[in-house]
Design a protein around this motif. Structure first.
Motif, short mmCIF file in Angstrom:
data_model
loop_
_atom_site.label_atom_id
_atom_site.label_comp_id
_atom_site.label_asym_id
_atom_site.label_seq_id
_atom_site.Cartn_x
_atom_site.Cartn_y
_atom_site.Cartn_z
N LEU A 184 0.83 -1.21 0.00
CA LEU A 184 0.00 0.00 0.00
C LEU A 184 0.86 1.26 0.00
O LEU A 184 0.51 2.27 -0.62
CB LEU A 184 -0.92 -0.01 1.22
CG LEU A 184 -2.02 -1.08 1.24
CD1 LEU A 184 -2.80 -1.03 2.55
CD2 LEU A 184 -2.97 -0.90 0.06
N GLY A 185 1.99 1.20 0.70
CA GLY A 185 2.89 2.35 0.75
C GLY A 185 3.50 2.67 -0.61
O GLY A 185 3.59 3.84 -1.00
N LEU A 186 3.91 1.63 -1.33
CA LEU A 186 4.47 1.85 -2.67
C LEU A 186 3.41 2.39 -3.62
O LEU A 186 3.68 3.30 -4.41
CB LEU A 186 5.05 0.54 -3.20
CG LEU A 186 6.35 0.05 -2.52
CD1 LEU A 186 6.70 -1.35 -3.01
CD2 LEU A 186 7.49 1.02 -2.79
N LEU A 187 2.20 1.84 -3.54
CA LEU A 187 1.12 2.33 -4.39
C LEU A 187 0.75 3.77 -4.04
O LEU A 187 0.52 4.60 -4.92
CB LEU A 187 -0.12 1.43 -4.23
CG LEU A 187 -0.01 0.02 -4.82
CD1 LEU A 187 -1.25 -0.79 -4.47
CD2 LEU A 187 0.16 0.08 -6.34
N GLY A 188 0.72 4.06 -2.73
CA GLY A 188 0.40 5.42 -2.29
C GLY A 188 1.46 6.42 -2.71
O GLY A 188 1.14 7.54 -3.15
N ALA A 189 2.74 6.03 -2.60
CA ALA A 189 3.82 6.92 -3.00
C ALA A 189 3.76 7.18 -4.51
O ALA A 189 3.95 8.31 -4.97
CB ALA A 189 5.17 6.32 -2.62
N TRP A 190 3.50 6.10 -5.28
CA TRP A 190 3.38 6.27 -6.73
C TRP A 190 2.23 7.23 -7.06
O TRP A 190 2.36 8.09 -7.93
CB TRP A 190 3.13 4.91 -7.38
CG TRP A 190 2.69 5.03 -8.82
CD1 TRP A 190 3.49 5.19 -9.91
CD2 TRP A 190 1.34 5.03 -9.30
NE1 TRP A 190 2.72 5.30 -11.05
CE2 TRP A 190 1.40 5.20 -10.70
CE3 TRP A 190 0.09 4.90 -8.69
CZ2 TRP A 190 0.25 5.24 -11.50
CZ3 TRP A 190 -1.05 4.94 -9.48
CH2 TRP A 190 -0.96 5.11 -10.87
N ARG A 245 7.60 8.07 -0.34
CA ARG A 245 7.54 9.30 -1.12
C ARG A 245 8.73 10.21 -0.80
O ARG A 245 9.38 10.75 -1.70
CB ARG A 245 6.24 10.05 -0.84
CG ARG A 245 6.02 11.29 -1.71
CD ARG A 245 4.72 11.98 -1.36
NE ARG A 245 4.80 12.64 -0.08
CZ ARG A 245 5.22 13.90 0.10
NH1 ARG A 245 5.58 14.62 -0.95
NH2 ARG A 245 5.27 14.44 1.30
N GLY A 246 9.00 10.38 0.48
CA GLY A 246 10.14 11.20 0.89
C GLY A 246 11.46 10.63 0.40
O GLY A 246 12.36 11.38 0.01
N ALA A 247 11.58 9.30 0.43
CA ALA A 247 12.82 8.66 -0.01
C ALA A 247 13.04 8.86 -1.50
O ALA A 247 14.16 9.13 -1.95
CB ALA A 247 12.78 7.17 0.33
N ILE A 248 11.97 8.73 -2.28
CA ILE A 248 12.09 8.92 -3.73
C ILE A 248 12.44 10.37 -4.06
O ILE A 248 13.27 10.65 -4.94
CB ILE A 248 10.79 8.50 -4.43
CG1 ILE A 248 10.60 6.99 -4.30
CG2 ILE A 248 10.81 8.90 -5.90
CD1 ILE A 248 9.26 6.49 -4.80
N LEU A 249 11.83 11.31 -3.35
CA LEU A 249 12.12 12.73 -3.59
C LEU A 249 13.56 13.09 -3.21
O LEU A 249 14.11 14.08 -3.71
CB LEU A 249 11.14 13.60 -2.80
CG LEU A 249 9.68 13.61 -3.29
CD1 LEU A 249 8.81 14.42 -2.35
CD2 LEU A 249 9.61 14.17 -4.71
N ALA A 250 14.16 12.30 -2.31
CA ALA A 250 15.54 12.58 -1.89
C ALA A 250 16.57 12.15 -2.93
O ALA A 250 17.73 12.56 -2.86
CB ALA A 250 15.82 11.87 -0.56
N TRP A 290 15.36 2.17 -6.83
CA TRP A 290 15.13 1.24 -5.74
C TRP A 290 16.27 1.21 -4.70
O TRP A 290 16.00 1.34 -3.50
CB TRP A 290 14.87 -0.16 -6.29
CG TRP A 290 14.69 -1.19 -5.21
CD1 TRP A 290 15.60 -2.10 -4.76
CD2 TRP A 290 13.52 -1.38 -4.40
NE1 TRP A 290 15.09 -2.85 -3.73
CE2 TRP A 290 13.82 -2.44 -3.49
CE3 TRP A 290 12.27 -0.76 -4.35
CZ2 TRP A 290 12.89 -2.88 -2.56
CZ3 TRP A 290 11.35 -1.21 -3.42
CH2 TRP A 290 11.67 -2.26 -2.54
N PRO A 291 17.56 1.03 -5.11
CA PRO A 291 18.63 0.97 -4.10
C PRO A 291 18.70 2.22 -3.23
O PRO A 291 18.88 2.14 -2.01
CB PRO A 291 19.90 0.80 -4.94
CG PRO A 291 19.43 0.24 -6.25
CD PRO A 291 18.09 0.86 -6.48
N GLN A 292 18.55 3.40 -3.86
CA GLN A 292 18.64 4.63 -3.08
C GLN A 292 17.38 4.88 -2.26
O GLN A 292 17.44 5.41 -1.16
CB GLN A 292 18.90 5.81 -4.03
CG GLN A 292 20.24 5.72 -4.74
CD GLN A 292 20.57 6.98 -5.49
OE1 GLN A 292 21.04 7.96 -4.91
NE2 GLN A 292 20.32 6.97 -6.79
N MET A 293 16.23 4.48 -2.81
CA MET A 293 14.99 4.63 -2.06
C MET A 293 15.04 3.82 -0.77
O MET A 293 14.64 4.29 0.30
CB MET A 293 13.79 4.18 -2.90
CG MET A 293 12.45 4.40 -2.22
SD MET A 293 11.07 3.57 -3.06
CE MET A 293 11.38 1.87 -2.55
#
Length: 229
Positions: free
Chosen positions: A32-38, A116-121, A146-149
């Motif tokens: 759910l977190g991955l879907l929500g972030a997307w 979401r925060g990790a992807i934006l970073a 993925w590795p950095q997220m």
């Protein structure tokens, strides 16, 4: 202490159910977190509104209230839908399903913000470099995002997991015979609630310590080659 030893297998079984509830809830929360972030990062306005509504809803409802609503109201809703549509007959939501579904749904909202925060970073230039090199979207996700997220998300992810494993205690209210339920029932029977709840405390501390150790090793794995200030 002799009663704890006498009921050790029952307590161990309850501990196993607690861990199973936690792991199953974690898997659901990650999905759910991955879907929500997307959804929040997409350009689709409807997806963004749905994800924002999801996270806002979770922030405004107590965990226990949501669990009871799903356990009692969800089953009645399914029965009403089945009766009106004729698609199914009697449907029962058991304690395990209600507990995992609720905890996973709740922490899916927290994982949404974590991912979401990790992807934006992640520096945008790296993704643009991947596109310039002709990498496909799936390859960019596997090799760059993925590795950095994972690395950026792990501190918040660890906190979410540690809170989640404690939240599994709420499932005892539904009657699921996990650790807290078993310890409370046996403790009241022998009028030794403090002794059995102290045992629960120790078990949860051990689960927390093992979780922190494992996640710390995972963080080191994804931080190889990263210079720290």
């Amino acid at each position: 202490m002799e009663h704890i030893w006498e009921f050790r297998w029952l307590l161990l079984q309850g501990t196993g159910i607690t861990i199973l509830v936690g792991v199953a809830s974690l898997v659901l929360a990650i999905v759910l977190g991955l879907l929500g972030a997307w959804a929040k990062l997409s350009k689709n306005a409807m997806a963004q509104r749905a994800a924002n509504g999801y996270t806002t809803l979770i922030r405004g409802i107590p965990d226990l209230v949501l669990m009871l609503i799903l356990f009692f109201g969800g089953q009645q809703l399914l029965l009403d839908i089945g009766e009106k549509t004729g698609l199914w007959g009697y449907v029962e939501i058991n304690q395990f399903t209600a507990g995992v579904g609720t905890i996973g749904f709740i922490f899916g909202a927290y994982m949404t913000e974590t991912f979401r925060g990790a992807i934006l970073a992640i520096p945008r230039g790296q993704i643009e470099a991947g596109i310039a090199c002709g990498m496909s979207k799936s390859l960019i996700f596997r090799r760059i995002i993925w590795p950095q997220m994972v690395r950026y998300a792990l501190p918040s992810f660890t906190n979410n997991w540690l809170v989640m494993i404690k939240t599994t205690a709420l499932v005892s209210v539904l009657g699921l015979q996990e650790l807290v339920y078993v310890a409370n029932a046996v403790g009241r029977k022998f009028r030794e609630p403090f002794t059995f709840l102290l045992f629960v405390l120790v078990v949860f501390l051990l689960l927390t310590a093992v979780s922190q150790l494992g996640l710390r090793k995972l963080e080191k794995k994804y931080s190889v080659g990263i210079r720290r200030g």
